[in-house]
Write a protein that holds these residues in place. Structure first.
Motif, PDB file in Angstrom:
ATOM      1  N   PRO A 210       0.832  -1.210   0.000  1.00  0.00           N
ATOM      2  CA  PRO A 210       0.000   0.000   0.000  1.00  0.00           C
ATOM      3  C   PRO A 210       0.866   1.259   0.000  1.00  0.00           C
ATOM      4  O   PRO A 210       2.039   1.235   0.372  1.00  0.00           O
ATOM      5  N   GLU A 211       0.260   2.360  -0.390  1.00  0.00           N
ATOM      6  CA  GLU A 211       0.998   3.612  -0.557  1.00  0.00           C
ATOM      7  C   GLU A 211       0.417   4.700   0.352  1.00  0.00           C
ATOM      8  O   GLU A 211      -0.711   4.605   0.823  1.00  0.00           O
ATOM      9  N   SER A 212       1.225   5.753   0.547  1.00  0.00           N
ATOM     10  CA  SER A 212       0.804   6.967   1.267  1.00  0.00           C
ATOM     11  C   SER A 212       0.245   6.643   2.653  1.00  0.00           C
ATOM     12  O   SER A 212      -0.847   7.095   3.024  1.00  0.00           O
ATOM     13  N   LEU A 213       0.969   5.862   3.421  1.00  0.00           N
ATOM     14  CA  LEU A 213       0.550   5.509   4.778  1.00  0.00           C
ATOM     15  C   LEU A 213       0.638   6.735   5.685  1.00  0.00           C
ATOM     16  O   LEU A 213       1.673   7.400   5.742  1.00  0.00           O
ATOM     17  N   LEU A 214      -0.470   7.042   6.383  1.00  0.00           N
ATOM     18  CA  LEU A 214      -0.525   8.181   7.290  1.00  0.00           C
ATOM     19  C   LEU A 214      -0.972   7.711   8.677  1.00  0.00           C
ATOM     20  O   LEU A 214      -1.852   6.850   8.789  1.00  0.00           O
ATOM     21  N   ILE A 227      -5.184   5.434  11.362  1.00  0.00           N
ATOM     22  CA  ILE A 227      -4.241   4.987  10.337  1.00  0.00           C
ATOM     23  C   ILE A 227      -4.981   4.919   9.007  1.00  0.00           C
ATOM     24  O   ILE A 227      -6.060   4.318   8.914  1.00  0.00           O
ATOM     25  N   SER A 228      -4.419   5.529   7.980  1.00  0.00           N
ATOM     26  CA  SER A 228      -5.041   5.509   6.645  1.00  0.00           C
ATOM     27  C   SER A 228      -3.963   5.292   5.589  1.00  0.00           C
ATOM     28  O   SER A 228      -2.781   5.562   5.820  1.00  0.00           O
ATOM     29  N   TRP A 229      -4.367   4.810   4.400  1.00  0.00           N
ATOM     30  CA  TRP A 229      -3.423   4.518   3.327  1.00  0.00           C
ATOM     31  C   TRP A 229      -4.172   4.492   2.009  1.00  0.00           C
ATOM     32  O   TRP A 229      -5.399   4.516   1.960  1.00  0.00           O
ATOM     33  N   ASN A 230      -3.405   4.434   0.923  1.00  0.00           N
ATOM     34  CA  ASN A 230      -3.964   4.312  -0.419  1.00  0.00           C
ATOM     35  C   ASN A 230      -3.660   2.928  -0.986  1.00  0.00           C
ATOM     36  O   ASN A 230      -2.670   2.293  -0.614  1.00  0.00           O
ATOM     37  N   LEU A 231      -4.506   2.480  -1.901  1.00  0.00           N
ATOM     38  CA  LEU A 231      -4.265   1.209  -2.570  1.00  0.00           C
ATOM     39  C   LEU A 231      -3.010   1.314  -3.433  1.00  0.00           C
ATOM     40  O   LEU A 231      -2.635   2.406  -3.877  1.00  0.00           O
ATOM     41  N   HIS A 246      -3.477  -6.077   6.118  1.00  0.00           N
ATOM     42  CA  HIS A 246      -2.980  -6.555   7.410  1.00  0.00           C
ATOM     43  C   HIS A 246      -2.194  -5.405   8.047  1.00  0.00           C
ATOM     44  O   HIS A 246      -1.155  -4.993   7.536  1.00  0.00           O
ATOM     45  N   VAL A 247      -2.716  -4.890   9.164  1.00  0.00           N
ATOM     46  CA  VAL A 247      -2.097  -3.764   9.871  1.00  0.00           C
ATOM     47  C   VAL A 247      -1.455  -4.300  11.149  1.00  0.00           C
ATOM     48  O   VAL A 247      -2.068  -5.083  11.881  1.00  0.00           O
ATOM     49  N   ARG A 248      -0.240  -3.887  11.402  1.00  0.00           N
ATOM     50  CA  ARG A 248       0.388  -4.231  12.680  1.00  0.00           C
ATOM     51  C   ARG A 248       1.012  -2.970  13.282  1.00  0.00           C
ATOM     52  O   ARG A 248       1.512  -2.095  12.558  1.00  0.00           O
ATOM     53  N   TYR A 249       0.988  -2.904  14.632  1.00  0.00           N
ATOM     54  CA  TYR A 249       1.501  -1.725  15.326  1.00  0.00           C
ATOM     55  C   TYR A 249       2.014  -2.145  16.693  1.00  0.00           C
ATOM     56  O   TYR A 249       1.612  -3.175  17.255  1.00  0.00           O
ATOM     57  N   ARG A 250       2.920  -1.329  17.229  1.00  0.00           N
ATOM     58  CA  ARG A 250       3.483  -1.602  18.554  1.00  0.00           C
ATOM     59  C   ARG A 250       4.130  -0.329  19.079  1.00  0.00           C
ATOM     60  O   ARG A 250       4.586   0.523  18.293  1.00  0.00           O
ATOM     61  N   ILE A 260      -4.374  -6.126  13.069  1.00  0.00           N
ATOM     62  CA  ILE A 260      -5.747  -5.901  12.628  1.00  0.00           C
ATOM     63  C   ILE A 260      -5.843  -6.302  11.159  1.00  0.00           C
ATOM     64  O   ILE A 260      -4.965  -5.953  10.364  1.00  0.00           O
ATOM     65  N   TYR A 261      -6.915  -7.015  10.779  1.00  0.00           N
ATOM     66  CA  TYR A 261      -7.202  -7.334   9.385  1.00  0.00           C
ATOM     67  C   TYR A 261      -8.467  -6.574   8.974  1.00  0.00           C
ATOM     68  O   TYR A 261      -9.443  -6.556   9.712  1.00  0.00           O
ATOM     69  N   THR A 262      -8.405  -5.953   7.803  1.00  0.00           N
ATOM     70  CA  THR A 262      -9.533  -5.141   7.363  1.00  0.00           C
ATOM     71  C   THR A 262      -9.572  -5.086   5.851  1.00  0.00           C
ATOM     72  O   THR A 262      -8.548  -5.283   5.171  1.00  0.00           O
ATOM     73  N   GLU A 263     -10.761  -4.788   5.306  1.00  0.00           N
ATOM     74  CA  GLU A 263     -10.925  -4.573   3.872  1.00  0.00           C
ATOM     75  C   GLU A 263     -10.969  -3.080   3.538  1.00  0.00           C
ATOM     76  O   GLU A 263     -10.982  -2.720   2.357  1.00  0.00           O
ATOM     77  N   ASP A 264     -11.034  -2.233   4.552  1.00  0.00           N
ATOM     78  CA  ASP A 264     -11.083  -0.794   4.342  1.00  0.00           C
ATOM     79  C   ASP A 264      -9.671  -0.235   4.184  1.00  0.00           C
ATOM     80  O   ASP A 264      -8.679  -0.903   4.442  1.00  0.00           O
ATOM     81  N   SER A 265      -9.619   1.033   3.772  1.00  0.00           N
ATOM     82  CA  SER A 265      -8.330   1.694   3.592  1.00  0.00           C
ATOM     83  C   SER A 265      -7.995   2.615   4.755  1.00  0.00           C
ATOM     84  O   SER A 265      -7.173   3.522   4.617  1.00  0.00           O
ATOM     85  N   SER A 266      -8.644   2.398   5.890  1.00  0.00           N
ATOM     86  CA  SER A 266      -8.308   3.137   7.107  1.00  0.00           C
ATOM     87  C   SER A 266      -8.793   2.333   8.298  1.00  0.00           C
ATOM     88  O   SER A 266      -9.701   1.500   8.172  1.00  0.00           O
ATOM     89  N   VAL A 267      -8.185   2.572   9.443  1.00  0.00           N
ATOM     90  CA  VAL A 267      -8.556   1.876  10.659  1.00  0.00           C
ATOM     91  C   VAL A 267      -8.162   2.745  11.844  1.00  0.00           C
ATOM     92  O   VAL A 267      -7.237   3.570  11.753  1.00  0.00           O
ATOM     93  N   GLU A 268      -8.897   2.598  12.961  1.00  0.00           N
ATOM     94  CA  GLU A 268      -8.584   3.338  14.175  1.00  0.00           C
ATOM     95  C   GLU A 268      -8.294   2.339  15.284  1.00  0.00           C
ATOM     96  O   GLU A 268      -9.066   1.397  15.501  1.00  0.00           O
ATOM     97  N   ILE A 269      -7.178   2.541  15.971  1.00  0.00           N
ATOM     98  CA  ILE A 269      -6.822   1.649  17.074  1.00  0.00           C
ATOM     99  C   ILE A 269      -7.167   2.352  18.389  1.00  0.00           C
ATOM    100  O   ILE A 269      -7.087   3.576  18.503  1.00  0.00           O
TER     101      ILE A 269
END
Length: 398
Positions: A210-214, A227-231, A246-250, A260-269
């Motif tokens: 993915p691109e442009s991870l913010l 957390i948001s990103w572009n395809l 597949h999003v991972r954070y620490r 976190i697994y998601t089909e969207d292009s953004s997620v909130e932890i």
């Protein structure tokens, strides 16, 4: 007839014709066009001296303006045989007759014929295949490549070759075919070699990351991160072929990831560690193709949860001077600096309660011991009286 030959005009004509014939004969020997000859390294290479082979005349060979010749021998027909040549034997060879007249020139190039190729293919989406290769033999000579991709029972599709970077591209491959075969033929002046590779496109399907991870804070929430990103830009058919992310954070410094697994292009932890910077990465995979591969992880991105701003509270100007500290420099007090005082007051109240509770417990225990002791004393006193009575009764005369 003799008179004709003896006239000055006739002599001039005859002399001109003879000079022209000599000149044309010289052109036959000297106007040889230089050509290129290819030879294999570590073998014997023979260079022919043009028309000297027919005339059997003595010749002399030179390399690049009188450079010393490598190991060699000259045959009876004037050919030059170079023995077990290496790359230093490459150059421009010229042969001359015994009068110094140039007879022929040859540019010698040395190398190896092509060998088998090591092929690998990447499938970044359902409409594009790129295959690259590495040569098993360094040829030292220009090589041409012809490549095609063929599915089961189908005619091959051309694979457009970039010979400099050694890869080829196929647009809109027959993805529904189970097995594909890529054929690459490498050709140079010394020979050719064809290499084939079989593979399944769906198993090679691997999106780009993915691109442009913010990563952004969520105002007012110290334990959240958005957390948001572009395809991937190389995945054009997202509607037809959706991606799973597949999003991972620490927290920075931790060894353990949350996922976190998601089909969207953004997620909130919601479980970020308050006040700590966090590391975040994302990768993608075709949601519908279970045999496809995960993309590479995006580079690490850092984010920090929201923190309440510190507010300053100035000292009261009418505060008595004799209660001010000895430090004459003005200091600011913040809401954070008042917390220890409040905590000390609450701790003191807790200590007092604990002490009172302990006193009550001790008093209760002492009272119980005292009651038990009194009852024991009474029992002992009654027992003594009974014994005394018995003794007196025994001492009485019958």
């Amino acid at each position: 007839m003799p008179g004709l030959l003896s006239s000055p005009g006739s002599l001039t004509v005859i002399w001109f014709l003879s000079w022209s014939l000599c000149l044309s004969g010289a052109q036959i020997w000297t106007n040889e066009v230089s050509d290129v000859q290819y030879g294999r390294l570590d073998s014997n290479v023979t260079l022919a001296c043009g028309k000297s082979q027919m005339n059997r005349i003595p010749v002399a060979w030179h390399l690049d303006d009188n450079q010393a010749l490598p190991r060699h021998k000259v045959t009876s027909d004037g050919s030059l045989v170079l023995l077990h040549v290496n790359l230093s034997a490459q150059g421009n060879y010229s042969c001359y007759d015994n009068h110094g007249l140039l007879l022929h020139s040859i540019k010698l190039r040395l190398g190896h014929p092509p060998g088998l190729l090591s092929i690998s293919c990447q499938v970044p989406n359902h409409t594009h295949v790129r295959c690259s290769w590495v040569e098993s033999v360094k040829t030292f000579l220009p090589v041409e490549y012809i490549a095609s991709l063929r599915g089961n029972g189908q005619a091959g599709q051309p694979c457009l070759v970039d010979p400099v970077h050694k890869y080829c591209d196929v647009e809109h491959p027959a993805f529904w075919q189970t097995i594909h075969t890529l054929r690459i033929t490498a050709t140079n002046a010394l020979g050719s070699e064809t290499t084939s590779a079989r593979f399944k496109l769906d198993k090679l399907l691997k999106p780009d990351p993915p691109e442009s991870l913010l990563v952004n804070e969520v105002e007012g929430f110290p334990k959240r991160l958005n957390i948001s990103w572009n395809l991937p830009s190389s995945w054009p058919l997202h509607d037809a072929f959706p991606l799973m992310f597949h999003v991972r954070y620490r927290p920075q410094g931790s060894q353990y990831w949350s996922e976190i697994y998601t089909e969207d292009s953004s997620v909130e932890i919601f479980d970020a560690l308050v006040g700590h910077p966090h590391q975040i990465q994302i990768r993608a995979r075709d949601e519908l193709d279970a045999d496809s591969q995960w993309s590479d992880w995006t580079p690490l991105r850092y984010g920090r949860p929201w923190e309440a701003p510190a507010t300053s509270e100035p000292l009261d100007e009418n505060f008595p001077d004799y209660l001010l500290p000895f430090n004459t420099k003005p200091e600011t007090s913040t809401s954070k600096s008042l917390r220890p005082v409040l905590q000390d007051d609450s701790n003191l109240g807790l200590v007092i309660l604990l002490v009172l509770f302990a006193v009550v417990i001790v008093a209760t225990v002492v009272s119980l011991f005292f009651v038990v002791w009194l009852r024991q004393r009474r029992r002992e006193h009654v027992t003594k009286q009974e014994l005394t009575s018995m003794v007196k009764m025994k001492s009485l005369p019958v």
